[in-house]
Design an enzyme around this catalytic site. Structure first.
Site, mmCIF file in Angstrom:
data_model
loop_
_atom_site.group_PDB
_atom_site.id
_atom_site.type_symbol
_atom_site.label_atom_id
_atom_site.label_comp_id
_atom_site.label_asym_id
_atom_site.label_seq_id
_atom_site.Cartn_x
_atom_site.Cartn_y
_atom_site.Cartn_z
ATOM 1 N N HIS A 137 0.824 -1.217 0.000
ATOM 2 C CA HIS A 137 0.000 0.000 0.000
ATOM 3 C C HIS A 137 0.859 1.268 0.000
ATOM 4 C CE1 HIS A 137 -3.302 2.603 0.608
ATOM 5 N NE2 HIS A 137 -2.755 3.090 1.709
ATOM 6 N N LYS A 200 -9.340 12.427 -2.898
ATOM 7 C CA LYS A 200 -10.175 11.674 -1.954
ATOM 8 C C LYS A 200 -9.877 12.102 -0.528
ATOM 9 C CE LYS A 200 -9.315 7.313 -0.576
ATOM 10 N NZ LYS A 200 -9.077 5.888 -0.720
ATOM 11 N N GLY A 233 -15.017 -1.135 -1.002
ATOM 12 C CA GLY A 233 -15.591 -0.651 -2.266
ATOM 13 C C GLY A 233 -15.961 0.819 -2.211
#
Ligand code: R5P
Length: 303
Positions: A137, A200, A233
């Site tokens: 990540h 985001k 999701g």
């Protein structure tokens, strides 16, 4: 002690951990290396039993075990195997195609457990001497390991798959957040299509995601949202809704790690996603792109 890793892979032996049987088989085939005979069973109460049957003394043993949900179960299985291989005189390489807990590689709020640091200590104490993962990540996470740890990118293999199997003539590539932008830029270059980066924000307490994007005219385009992983999701859902409002016709969610927590797939399809393409770092029905060659090639280079 100097450790010589053969370029042909003949000094490696491989254990197919319970979470990565197919990934490990594919690696073993490419490397033509010995597969260690291991007896495994899970007791009715959920406890694990392992017995290493083959002789591993003096061998470089690759334990292939992805740490996807149930993460703790898969982690403990890796630790058990590593401990025993070490006791039997093997040198352990943990091959974790997906490294669970890698999103908590630092304290975002004071008092939080740095989960990846604990994982690294557990691995070290169970005898792990090398770690190889795919698209970690955040590469900062590798610095938490007290032994050499590496991450390789599966993006080139995934991009090649997408290019071969999808009609990209009207495609745009989308990064749902800034953190993925380098990965997505790389993907867009490989498939030779333009890319957009959305902004985001994730609420650090509730986990709620907000995606911001400039007003774009994407009427009739096919959008490929590319990310390292899809878990709840939520990130893809927010990006898909924005893309729909910009007139996008078809949406494909592409990721390396299809963690796909309960309900994630349904939420994404409801938000307008038409298809999910992911790699086999996690063995489920969406993990269709075999990226084991990325790991094998890297091992060959480690020398
Ligand atoms: C975050 O920075 C990652 O790159 C992914 O966007 C994120 O982890 C996906 O998680 P979820 O599917 O839960 O939104």
């Amino acid at each position: 002690m100097l450790i010589i890793v053969s370029m042909s892979g003949r000094n490696f032996a491989l254990i197919a951990g319970p979470s990565s049987i197919n990934f490990a088989r594919s690696m073993a085939k490419q490397m033509e290396c010995e597969v260690v005979d291991v007896e495994f069973k899970e007791f009715p109460d959920g406890e694990n039993y392992f017995r290493i049957v083959s002789d591993v003394r003096g061998k470089n043993v690759l334990i292939v075990q992805s740490l996807y949900p149930p993460v703790d179960q898969h982690l403990i299985q890796l630790l058990f195997l590593s401990k025993k291989v070490t006791e039997l005189g093997g040198f352990v390489y943990a091959i974790c195609p997906y490294l669970g807990y890698s999103r908590q590689h630092r304290e975002y709020l004071s008092g939080e457990v740095v989960s990846l640091k604990v994982v690294s200590h557990l691995m070290a104490s169970a005898g792990v001497r090398r770690l190889l993962t795919v698209d970690i990540h955040n590469v900062e996470g590798l610095g938490l390991f007290t032994f050499p740890a590496f991450s390789v990118s599966a993006i080139p293999v995934i991009a090649e798959y997408v290019q071969r199997n999808e009609d990209l003539s009207d495609a745009i590539i989308v990064s749902p957040d800034f953190g993925s932008s380098t990965r997505v830029e790389n993907f867009s270059k490989l498939v030779n299509r333009p890319y957009y980066v959305f902004e985001k924000e994730r609420d650090k307490v509730t986990g709620e995601v907000k995606v911001k994007a400039l007003q774009l005219d994407l009427e009739g385009k096919d959008a490929y949202i590319v990310d390292d992983m899809i878990s709840s999701g939520g990130t893809v859902v927010k990006a898909a809704r924005a893309l729909k409002s910009f007139g996008v016709k078809r949406i494909v969610a592409v990721c390396v790690h299809p963690v796909l927590a309960a309900g994630a797939v349904e939420k994404m399809f409801e938000a307008g996603v038409n298809k999910i393409i992911a790699s086999n770092t996690i063995e489920n029905k969406y993990g269709i792109v075999d990226v084991s060659s990325t790991v094998v090639n890297y091992l060959m280079l480690l020398g």
